[in-house]
Motif scaffolding. Structure first.
Motif, PDB file in Angstrom:
ATOM      1  N   ARG A 129       0.848  -1.202   0.000  1.00 39.70           N
ATOM      2  CA  ARG A 129       0.000   0.000   0.000  1.00 39.70           C
ATOM      3  C   ARG A 129       0.872   1.235   0.000  1.00 39.70           C
ATOM      4  O   ARG A 129       1.996   1.220   0.504  1.00 39.70           O
ATOM      5  N   GLU A 140     -13.862  -4.526   7.170  1.00 38.70           N
ATOM      6  CA  GLU A 140     -12.733  -3.607   7.377  1.00 38.70           C
ATOM      7  C   GLU A 140     -11.488  -4.097   6.625  1.00 38.70           C
ATOM      8  O   GLU A 140     -10.780  -3.336   5.976  1.00 38.70           O
ATOM      9  N   GLU A 141     -11.279  -5.412   6.693  1.00 34.38           N
ATOM     10  CA  GLU A 141     -10.099  -5.980   6.031  1.00 34.38           C
ATOM     11  C   GLU A 141     -10.238  -5.918   4.504  1.00 34.38           C
ATOM     12  O   GLU A 141      -9.276  -5.693   3.778  1.00 34.38           O
ATOM     13  N   ARG A 154      -9.479  -2.369   3.494  1.00 30.77           N
ATOM     14  CA  ARG A 154      -8.035  -2.130   3.633  1.00 30.77           C
ATOM     15  C   ARG A 154      -7.281  -2.743   2.449  1.00 30.77           C
ATOM     16  O   ARG A 154      -6.420  -2.119   1.842  1.00 30.77           O
TER      17      ARG A 154
END
Lengths: 53, 188
Positions: free
Chosen positions: A11, B58-59, B62
């Motif tokens: 990321r 949430e994962e 992300r």
């Protein structure tokens, strides 16, 4: 069921781009006389931006 | 004809040291898929279809931000070459970026399997020992503290491979010996 092992990803920080990553790499590589081997293509080799595909 | 992302990743694989390829094969980390999907959503679909559980919302969110993922549960590396970060790149730049990301993820595969609890607990210290710019990148990318060691290994592993392509195989002068030893121990 066992908990899922979470994936590990690549990321970028918010607002950062791969160009920032390359600049950082260039700083490190330049200290040993190396270089980031990018930005050498002709315009004709350019990839079409995603929104134009 | 455009450059095929899959060919770039295949070349990055071939450029790994033979010993590393053997190691990655031994831990079943030699499979990858290049796609144009948000990786959190895609990984969740793959996990469900393989009856291997699912990710939390949430994962998923992300992981959707990620350019690439190592999915330990499925032993596969996924790369989203449709990620906006890869838009508008010329050939050599796309090759550089995709190779770097692939090496980073193979570094993850090795680190997740081979780093010990003590290594993981020392993550914050390893980040402090990185060159300033790299440390900032790791801190600002939203990784959890327990992911720090894995990120350090993956980032340094990728840069070591970039140097290797240019004929340098010894410890870089800018890299702290403790971090170099960590990467050698875990990834090589």
């Amino acid at each position: 069921m066992k908990p899922v092992k979470l994936p590990a990803g690549y990321r970028l920080p918010k607002g950062a781009t791969m160009a920032d990553v390359r600049r950082l790499d260039q700083e490190l590589l330049a200290s040993e006389g190396l270089e980031v081997q990018a930005h050498k293509a002709k315009e004709s080799q350019r990839r079409t931006p995603r929104e134009e595909k | 004809m455009g450059i095929e992302a899959n060919d770039i990743v295949r070349r990055a694989w071939r450029d790994l040291p033979p010993r590393d390829r053997v190691l990655l094969e031994a831990i079943c980390a030699d499979q990858w898929k290049v796609c144009k999907r948000e990786l959190g959503t895609y990984t969740d679909e793959l996990l469900r279809s393989a009856d291997r559980g699912s990710l939390s919302a949430e994962e998923i969110a992300r992981a959707n931000d990620a350019l690439a993922l190592w999915v330990p549960e499925l032993r596969v590396m996924l790369i989203n070459d449709g990620h906006p970060a890869f838009d508008g790149l010329d050939g050599p730049t796309l090759t550089y970026d995709l190779s770097r990301v692939a090496w980073h993820e193979w570094g993850h595969a090795l680190s997740l399997d081979r780093a010990g609890e003590e290594d993981i607990a020392a993550g914050e210290r390893y980040v402090e020992l990185l060159p300033e710019g790299l440390a900032k990148l790791v801190r600002q990318a939203g990784y959890r503290r327990r992911e720090y060691t894995h990120e350090v290994v993956a980032e340094i592993y990728a840069i070591l491979m970039i140097r290797r392509r240019q004929g340098k195989t010894e410890r870089p002068p800018w890299l702290h010996p403790e971090v170099y030893e960590l990467v050698r121990r875990v990834a090589g």
